[in-house]
Design a protein around this motif. Structure first.
Motif, mmCIF file in Angstrom:
data_model
loop_
_atom_site.group_PDB
_atom_site.id
_atom_site.type_symbol
_atom_site.label_atom_id
_atom_site.label_comp_id
_atom_site.label_asym_id
_atom_site.label_seq_id
_atom_site.Cartn_x
_atom_site.Cartn_y
_atom_site.Cartn_z
ATOM 1 N N THR A 6 -29.899 9.592 -1.384
ATOM 2 C CA THR A 6 -30.446 10.732 -0.594
ATOM 3 C C THR A 6 -31.567 11.259 -1.138
ATOM 4 N N THR A 7 -32.661 11.383 -0.070
ATOM 5 C CA THR A 7 -33.786 11.824 -0.441
ATOM 6 C C THR A 7 -34.276 13.292 0.079
ATOM 7 N N VAL A 8 -34.647 14.024 -0.751
ATOM 8 C CA VAL A 8 -34.977 15.427 -0.666
ATOM 9 C C VAL A 8 -36.312 15.749 -0.865
ATOM 10 N N VAL A 9 -37.054 16.329 0.074
ATOM 11 C CA VAL A 9 -38.468 16.826 -0.027
ATOM 12 C C VAL A 9 -38.314 18.168 -0.060
ATOM 13 N N VAL A 10 -39.016 18.723 -0.984
ATOM 14 C CA VAL A 10 -39.126 20.327 -1.333
ATOM 15 C C VAL A 10 -40.511 20.679 -0.771
ATOM 16 N N LEU A 11 -40.638 21.625 0.163
ATOM 17 C CA LEU A 11 -42.243 21.814 0.320
ATOM 18 C C LEU A 11 -42.488 23.368 -0.460
ATOM 19 N N GLY A 12 -43.361 23.198 -1.227
ATOM 20 C CA GLY A 12 -43.593 24.586 -1.930
ATOM 21 C C GLY A 12 -43.017 24.542 -3.448
ATOM 22 N N GLY A 13 -43.997 24.709 -4.418
ATOM 23 C CA GLY A 13 -43.755 24.679 -5.872
ATOM 24 C C GLY A 13 -43.614 26.027 -6.516
ATOM 25 N N GLY A 14 -43.192 26.965 -5.874
ATOM 26 C CA GLY A 14 -43.051 28.459 -6.302
ATOM 27 C C GLY A 14 -41.714 28.767 -7.008
ATOM 28 N N ALA A 16 -38.594 29.726 -5.476
ATOM 29 C CA ALA A 16 -37.742 29.192 -4.869
ATOM 30 C C ALA A 16 -37.730 27.693 -4.965
ATOM 31 N N GLY A 17 -38.893 26.930 -4.521
ATOM 32 C CA GLY A 17 -38.995 25.480 -4.620
ATOM 33 C C GLY A 17 -38.493 24.809 -6.011
ATOM 34 N N VAL A 18 -38.856 25.270 -7.193
ATOM 35 C CA VAL A 18 -38.748 24.793 -8.350
ATOM 36 C C VAL A 18 -37.186 25.075 -8.651
ATOM 37 N N MET A 19 -36.514 26.303 -8.378
ATOM 38 C CA MET A 19 -34.998 26.229 -8.536
ATOM 39 C C MET A 19 -34.431 25.313 -7.579
ATOM 40 N N THR A 20 -34.826 25.096 -6.418
ATOM 41 C CA THR A 20 -34.123 24.264 -5.522
ATOM 42 C C THR A 20 -34.280 22.888 -6.291
ATOM 43 N N ALA A 21 -35.113 22.381 -6.344
ATOM 44 C CA ALA A 21 -35.584 21.078 -6.877
ATOM 45 C C ALA A 21 -34.574 20.937 -8.254
ATOM 46 N N ASN A 22 -34.465 21.785 -9.003
ATOM 47 C CA ASN A 22 -34.047 21.649 -10.375
ATOM 48 C C ASN A 22 -32.587 21.633 -10.185
ATOM 49 N N ARG A 23 -32.009 22.304 -9.268
ATOM 50 C CA ARG A 23 -30.443 22.194 -8.903
ATOM 51 C C ARG A 23 -30.044 20.769 -8.277
ATOM 52 N N LEU A 24 -30.943 20.378 -7.547
ATOM 53 C CA LEU A 24 -30.648 19.137 -6.788
ATOM 54 C C LEU A 24 -31.026 17.759 -7.436
ATOM 55 N N ALA A 25 -31.756 18.036 -8.655
ATOM 56 C CA ALA A 25 -32.291 16.799 -9.474
ATOM 57 C C ALA A 25 -31.278 15.715 -9.865
ATOM 58 N N PRO A 26 -29.868 16.417 -10.241
ATOM 59 C CA PRO A 26 -28.880 15.222 -10.672
ATOM 60 C C PRO A 26 -28.449 14.590 -9.565
ATOM 61 N N HIS A 27 -28.425 14.977 -8.255
ATOM 62 C CA HIS A 27 -27.674 14.569 -7.101
ATOM 63 C C HIS A 27 -28.366 13.726 -6.029
ATOM 64 N N ALA A 28 -29.888 13.809 -6.059
ATOM 65 C CA ALA A 28 -30.573 13.381 -5.149
ATOM 66 C C ALA A 28 -32.058 12.854 -5.661
ATOM 67 N N SER A 29 -32.661 12.119 -5.028
ATOM 68 C CA SER A 29 -34.061 11.719 -5.238
ATOM 69 C C SER A 29 -35.033 12.789 -4.509
ATOM 70 N N VAL A 30 -35.357 13.789 -5.554
ATOM 71 C CA VAL A 30 -36.035 14.864 -5.040
ATOM 72 C C VAL A 30 -37.775 14.629 -5.490
ATOM 73 N N THR A 31 -38.474 15.129 -4.502
ATOM 74 C CA THR A 31 -39.928 15.103 -4.163
ATOM 75 C C THR A 31 -40.284 16.586 -3.879
ATOM 76 N N LEU A 32 -41.223 16.830 -4.998
ATOM 77 C CA LEU A 32 -41.427 18.463 -4.703
ATOM 78 C C LEU A 32 -43.009 18.193 -4.169
ATOM 79 N N VAL A 33 -43.442 18.913 -3.376
ATOM 80 C CA VAL A 33 -44.727 19.060 -2.944
ATOM 81 C C VAL A 33 -45.436 20.251 -2.998
ATOM 82 N N ASN A 34 -46.637 20.280 -3.519
ATOM 83 C CA ASN A 34 -47.092 21.561 -3.842
ATOM 84 C C ASN A 34 -48.824 21.255 -4.068
ATOM 85 N N PRO A 35 -49.563 22.196 -3.343
ATOM 86 C CA PRO A 35 -51.106 21.874 -3.206
ATOM 87 C C PRO A 35 -51.579 22.175 -4.905
#
Length: 387
Positions: A6-14, A16-35
């Motif tokens: 499962t691929t998850v893209v998180v838009l925004g590395g603030g 909320a975005g970091v908390m989301t990505a960290n919680r999902l990291a063991p369960h999916a392939s997570v990409t965090l997009v941040n400018p």
């Protein structure tokens, strides 16, 4: 290394975005997009301008090692094909997308001269631009801060503590605070020599002054605009339903009203058209709950309704003082507060703990927890928009 399908893209590395990505990291392939290549501590941007903090942290200190960081901007979300067009010209595909693009400082186009002569402070680049401007302005030159909310108060006190003459122009000082908290802040502003002009609207901003609706002119070598925030227009540009401010409209599970594969989190989301106050206090639990929604959908279960309580408002009043305003779970301010040096220590601890909580979630996903608001369901039922 475990291979995730499962691929998850998180838009925004603030927050909320970091908390989301960290919680999902063991369960999916997570990409965090941040400018930006570094995490921005939004709650310290006024310190960056004053020159006593850089307001950034290395992503390695807050983001799980297995999360892929893409330093780029998102131009458009194509929900039909589940792709995100990037500013660099590339694109990403996703199974689930988390929309956590945050908020930004804005300047009203309706006020003549505001866009040309005033400086917002809500984003890293805005704060850096203001800091560069102040470096060229002599300390005795007058500053005007427009807006008496938390950001305006923090900026005004930081500048005044550095020895700059400051005038704070606002309709109401500390409108989100209780009367007791407002009185405490007014005393601190007076002690620092900040002139407060309440009940006034800005009619025009010029290069060397601010003109009020009354016709009064206030000298200003630099005008700092903190009145109001906006959000990026990505959701609206991508054809997703938004509220009047441009926040992604979702149901109570943080799921977009238009697409079950798009989940919202943080400042840029409006659950049931009844959003929480823009703050890291709301962004962190919203990020964790957005991840929970994704995990539920991945497992074929129904996601839980979003719910978290607010605890209060932390405001720095320069480096030597601060205030913690207690609040009910629905964010209604109470009359009790902690001020002075103790308030400053609480504020500093909160700033540090935001990073610690994100790092804790990276080290032990699912460990971050929060208190709930027993009245949230009633609020959502009254405010929910029609589908």
């Amino acid at each position: 290394m475990t291979e995730h399908h499962t691929t998850v893209v998180v838009l925004g590395g603030g927050y909320a975005g970091v908390m989301t990505a960290n919680r999902l990291a063991p369960h999916a392939s997570v990409t965090l997009v941040n400018p930006r290549p570094a995490f921005v501590e939004r709650i310290r941007l006024h310190q960056l301008v004053a020159g006593n903090d850089d307001a950034v942290a290395d992503y390695a200190t807050v983001l799980a090692d297995t999360v892929r960081l893409v330093v780029d901007g998102a131009e458009r979300i194509d929900t039909s094909n589940r792709t995100v067009a990037l500013a660099s010209g590339g694109s990403l595909t996703y199974d689930y997308l988390v929309y956590a693009v945050g908020s930004t400082g804005t300047v009203p186009a309706a006020v003549p001269g505001a866009a040309e002569f005033s400086y917002p402070i809500g984003e890293l680049e805005q704060a850096q631009r203001l800091a560069a401007r102040l470096a060229d302005v002599p300390v005795p030159a007058p500053l005007v801060v427009v807006g008496g909310g938390l950001t305006g108060i923090e900026a005004a006190t930081e500048f005044a503590e550095a020895g700059r003459p400051v005038t704070l122009v606002t309709d109401v000082l500390g409108p989100s605070l209780a009367d007791s908290g407002r009185r405490s802040i007014a005393k601190r502003l007076a002690k620092l020599g900040v002139a407060v002009v309440e009940g006034s609207a800005v009619a025009e901003v010029r290069a060397d002054r601010v003109v009020l609706a009354s016709g009064r002119e206030v000298p200003s070598a630099v005008t700092v605009w903190t009145a109001g925030f906006g959000v990026p227009g990505l959701a609206a540009a991508s054809g997703l339903p938004t509220d009047g401010l441009g926040r992604l409209l979702t149901d109570e599970t943080l799921t977009s009203l238009a697409d079950p594969r798009v989940i919202g989190a943080g400042d840029a989301v409006s659950p049931s058209n009844a959003p929480w106050r823009m703050s890291c206090q709301a962004a962190l639990p919203l990020g964790a709950q957005a991840a929970n929604t994704v995990l539920a959908r991945m497992g074929g279960a129904d996601p839980a309704a979003v719910n978290h309580a607010m605890a209060g408002q932390c405001i720095s009043l320069g480096r030597a003082a601060g205030i913690f305003q207690f609040a009910d779970v629905d964010d209604t301010p109470r009359r009790w507060y902690v001020g002075g040096r103790a308030g400053a220590l609480i504020k500093e601890q909160v700033c540090r703990y935001t990073l610690k909580w994100m790092r804790g979630e990276a080290d032990k996903p699912g460990s971050y927890s929060w208190k709930t608001n027993p009245h949230r369901a009633q609020v959502a039922a009254q405010a929910v928009p029609a589908r």
